[in-house]
Design a protein around this motif. Structure first.
Motif, PDB file in Angstrom:
ATOM      1  N   GLY A 231      43.866  38.004  39.897  1.00  0.00           N
ATOM      2  CA  GLY A 231      44.854  39.069  39.647  1.00  0.00           C
ATOM      3  C   GLY A 231      44.650  40.526  40.058  1.00  0.00           C
ATOM      4  N   ALA A 232      45.477  41.305  41.021  1.00  0.00           N
ATOM      5  CA  ALA A 232      45.733  42.738  41.367  1.00  0.00           C
ATOM      6  C   ALA A 232      45.608  43.071  42.845  1.00  0.00           C
ATOM      7  CB  ALA A 232      44.880  43.720  40.580  1.00  0.00           C
TER       8      ALA A 232
ATOM      9  N   ILE B 259      42.229  39.805  41.703  1.00  0.00           N
ATOM     10  CA  ILE B 259      42.955  38.701  41.090  1.00  0.00           C
ATOM     11  C   ILE B 259      42.106  38.027  40.013  1.00  0.00           C
ATOM     12  CG2 ILE B 259      44.546  38.169  42.974  1.00  0.00           C
ATOM     13  CD1 ILE B 259      42.532  36.227  44.082  1.00  0.00           C
ATOM     14  N   THR B 260      42.800  37.378  39.072  1.00  0.00           N
ATOM     15  CA  THR B 260      42.141  36.620  38.009  1.00  0.00           C
ATOM     16  C   THR B 260      42.528  35.153  38.153  1.00  0.00           C
ATOM     17  OG1 THR B 260      42.123  38.476  36.480  1.00  0.00           O
ATOM     18  CG2 THR B 260      41.964  36.280  35.525  1.00  0.00           C
TER      19      THR B 260
ATOM     20  N   ASP C 248      49.271  38.283  29.447  1.00  0.00           N
ATOM     21  CA  ASP C 248      47.886  38.029  29.862  1.00  0.00           C
ATOM     22  C   ASP C 248      47.762  36.841  30.800  1.00  0.00           C
ATOM     23  OD1 ASP C 248      46.927  40.155  28.228  1.00  0.00           O
ATOM     24  OD2 ASP C 248      47.037  38.826  26.483  1.00  0.00           O
TER      25      ASP C 248
ATOM     26  N   ASP D 192      46.488  35.130  37.764  1.00  0.00           N
ATOM     27  CA  ASP D 192      47.250  35.107  39.010  1.00  0.00           C
ATOM     28  C   ASP D 192      47.337  33.699  39.586  1.00  0.00           C
ATOM     29  OD1 ASP D 192      47.867  38.022  39.571  1.00  0.00           O
ATOM     30  OD2 ASP D 192      45.729  38.073  39.167  1.00  0.00           O
TER      31      ASP D 192
ATOM     32  N   LYS E  84      55.194  35.055  36.848  1.00  0.00           N
ATOM     33  CA  LYS E  84      55.024  36.435  36.395  1.00  0.00           C
ATOM     34  C   LYS E  84      53.632  36.979  36.714  1.00  0.00           C
ATOM     35  CE  LYS E  84      58.434  35.981  32.672  1.00  0.00           C
ATOM     36  NZ  LYS E  84      58.674  36.052  31.204  1.00  0.00           N
ATOM     37  N   ALA E  85      52.924  36.318  37.623  1.00  0.00           N
ATOM     38  CA  ALA E  85      51.602  36.804  38.021  1.00  0.00           C
ATOM     39  C   ALA E  85      51.724  38.181  38.673  1.00  0.00           C
ATOM     40  CB  ALA E  85      50.964  35.825  38.997  1.00  0.00           C
ATOM     41  N   LYS E  86      50.707  39.009  38.489  1.00  0.00           N
ATOM     42  CA  LYS E  86      50.731  40.359  39.049  1.00  0.00           C
ATOM     43  C   LYS E  86      50.488  40.350  40.560  1.00  0.00           C
ATOM     44  CE  LYS E  86      49.110  42.688  34.831  1.00  0.00           C
ATOM     45  NZ  LYS E  86      48.016  43.504  34.243  1.00  0.00           N
ATOM     46  N   ASN E  87      49.619  39.474  41.001  1.00  0.00           N
ATOM     47  CA  ASN E  87      49.240  39.465  42.410  1.00  0.00           C
ATOM     48  C   ASN E  87      49.262  38.050  42.979  1.00  0.00           C
ATOM     49  OD1 ASN E  87      48.450  42.384  42.809  1.00  0.00           O
ATOM     50  ND2 ASN E  87      47.188  41.817  41.050  1.00  0.00           N
TER      51      ASN E  87
END
Length: 452
Positions: free
Chosen positions: A19-20, A54-55, A103, A106, A327-330
């Motif tokens: 994630g990012a 990313i996560t 929470d 990604d 809805k993942a950020k990246n």
């Protein structure tokens, strides 16, 4: 399909998620609801110079360590992407997290059986998978497809194989390569039983979940499954009756041992020669490598028998893929990682090849991507616990024979309460095949399909 508590190299189920990001080049995401009910889509691939964080979620254990090392290879190829690789109880956490949107990772590993039921919460990856579609297992594509769109990145392929005790078959005069049909398998069991009257040579699974998973492998061989692409139940069919009648014959003729997968009673029967024939997924290779001490080196694998002469010699039993939450950020960087691990070198070699965790390579599944399954370029070594057998060739040949399937319905795991339990009653001699089909179909339709 797999269940969290089921061992497969101590469950050998993995997970990966991240994630990012910034500077995503041509990769674009369609906003949810942009055209009413259209799913959120990813298209294109980020540039090699992309930066971000990313996560990624994975399950703990050996496979987490394998992916951790493979992600190090990804970092070398993309040094500006930070990957937070986390061990998570995915089965307890991921579904609720997808629904709440809080929470989120990604990306995450997930069982194929659970992807179809959560498609509305996942990115549509159809356009990204397209360049790899023709070289990806039809089975893996089909179980990740809902309404013609692909929601999972196909990872492992778990072909069914016939595991056998080479010493016992030789003593009974049975050529394993001559076991071409399931009738031949019964004949082989009879020959083994003549040598050892205490034997029930064929393994029948006592755990309802695994027993149903095994049943689906045998159905997949025949090109069917519990539900079709529209979710319509198709248990009441010639194919399922064929399997259940075969099970009844094995039980009636005393040709089977009914035991829980690799638990004490099962291991004892494998070690002392009562069981010598195990039609099961490739991940059974864990048994001779880690659990069977007295008979280590005496087991081999070959193709499953076919249900009809010339029929498919394998079916899929379980499997996992990677998903990207809507809805993942990246999500773009998550795709970049999964593309690397599943479709690129050195990504898939880093996963399956020799590592500090598995010096001989990861040999409990094979990649779903055909170019990674070259017979002359094995990703894992011959297996000493199988007498040095080249398990890679046996498994990739089986993988190529797996028929396509339908998406796994969201209610599949719950159907074990009906079908899985009734199959156990058949194995115990308390139900007939028609009883199993009639009772299971009625209850699954009423309690699961109609409500879904």
């Amino acid at each position: 399909m797999s269940r969290p508590s089921v061992p497969r190299r101590s469950v050998l189920r993995g997970a990966v998620g991240f994630g990012a990001a910034a500077g995503l080049g041509s990769l674009t995401a369609c906003a949810p609801g942009a055209t009413g009910s259209e799913p959120r889509k990813l298209t294109g691939t980020p540039s090699a110079s992309v930066k971000g964080e990313i996560t990624i979620w994975n399950r703990s254990g050996d496979l987490f360590k394998v992916f951790d090392a493979a992600i190090d290879e990804f970092r070398k190829a993309h040094p500006n992407v930070k990957v937070n690789h986390q061990a998570v109880d995915i089965d307890a956490k991921l579904a609720n997290t997808l629904i709440t949107g809080a929470d989120l990772p990604d990306g995450s590993f997930w069982d194929d059986a659970k992807i179809g039921g959560q498609a509305e919460h996942l990115y549509d990856l159809t356009d990204l998978i397209e360049p790899y579609r023709k070289d990806t297992s039809p089975y893996k594509l089909s179980v990740n497809t809902v309404d013609g769109r692909i929601y999972g990145v196909p990872w492992d392929l778990d072909p069914g194989l016939l595991w056998y005790r080479v010493d016992l078959l030789e003593d009974a005069g049975v050529d394993p390569e001559g076991i071409a049909t399931y009738d031949d398998l019964l004949d082989a069991a009879r020959a083994l039983k003549e040598k050892n009257h205490k034997a029930g040579p064929i393994h029948l699974e006592k755990d309802p979940f695994l027993g149903q998973l095994w049943l689906e492998m045998l159905a997949n061989q025949q090109g069917t499954s519990l539900a079709d692409a529209d979710g319509k139940l198709r248990l009441d069919s010639k194919e399922y009756r064929t399997i259940l009648n075969w099970v009844r014959t094995a039980v009636h003729d005393g040709l089977a041992t009914h035991a829980d997968y690799l638990k004490q009673g099962d291991l004892a029967a494998l070690e002392d020669g009562r069981q010598a024939l195990v039609p099961w997924a490739v991940w059974w290779s864990f048994a001779p490598q880690q659990l069977l001490k007295k008979t280590r080196g005496k087991w081999r694998a070959t193709q499953l028998p076919a249900w009809t002469p010339g029929g498919a010699r394998s079916g899929a039993m379980g499997g996992s893929s990677f998903i990207i939450p809507a809805k993942a950020k990246n999500p773009e960087l998550a795709w970049l990682l999964y593309e690397f691990l599943c479709f690129k070198q050195p990504g898939y070699s880093a996963v399956y090849g020799p590592s500090s965790v598995y010096p001989g390579g990861l040999n409990t599944s094979v990649p779903s991507y055909t170019p990674a399954r070259k017979a002359d370029a094995p990703l894992f070594d011959p297996v000493a616990a199988l007498g040095g057998q080249d398990l890679w060739k046996v498994t990739v040949d089986a993988a190529a024979a797996i028929p396509a399937a339908a998406p796994i319905p969201s209610w599949w795991a719950k159907s074990v309460d009906y079908l899985g339990n009734n199959v156990q009653r058949l194995m115990e001699g308390d139900m007939t095949p028609d009883d199993v089909i009639d009772d299971s179909a009625r209850k699954i339709q009423r309690n699961l399909v109609d409500r879904a």
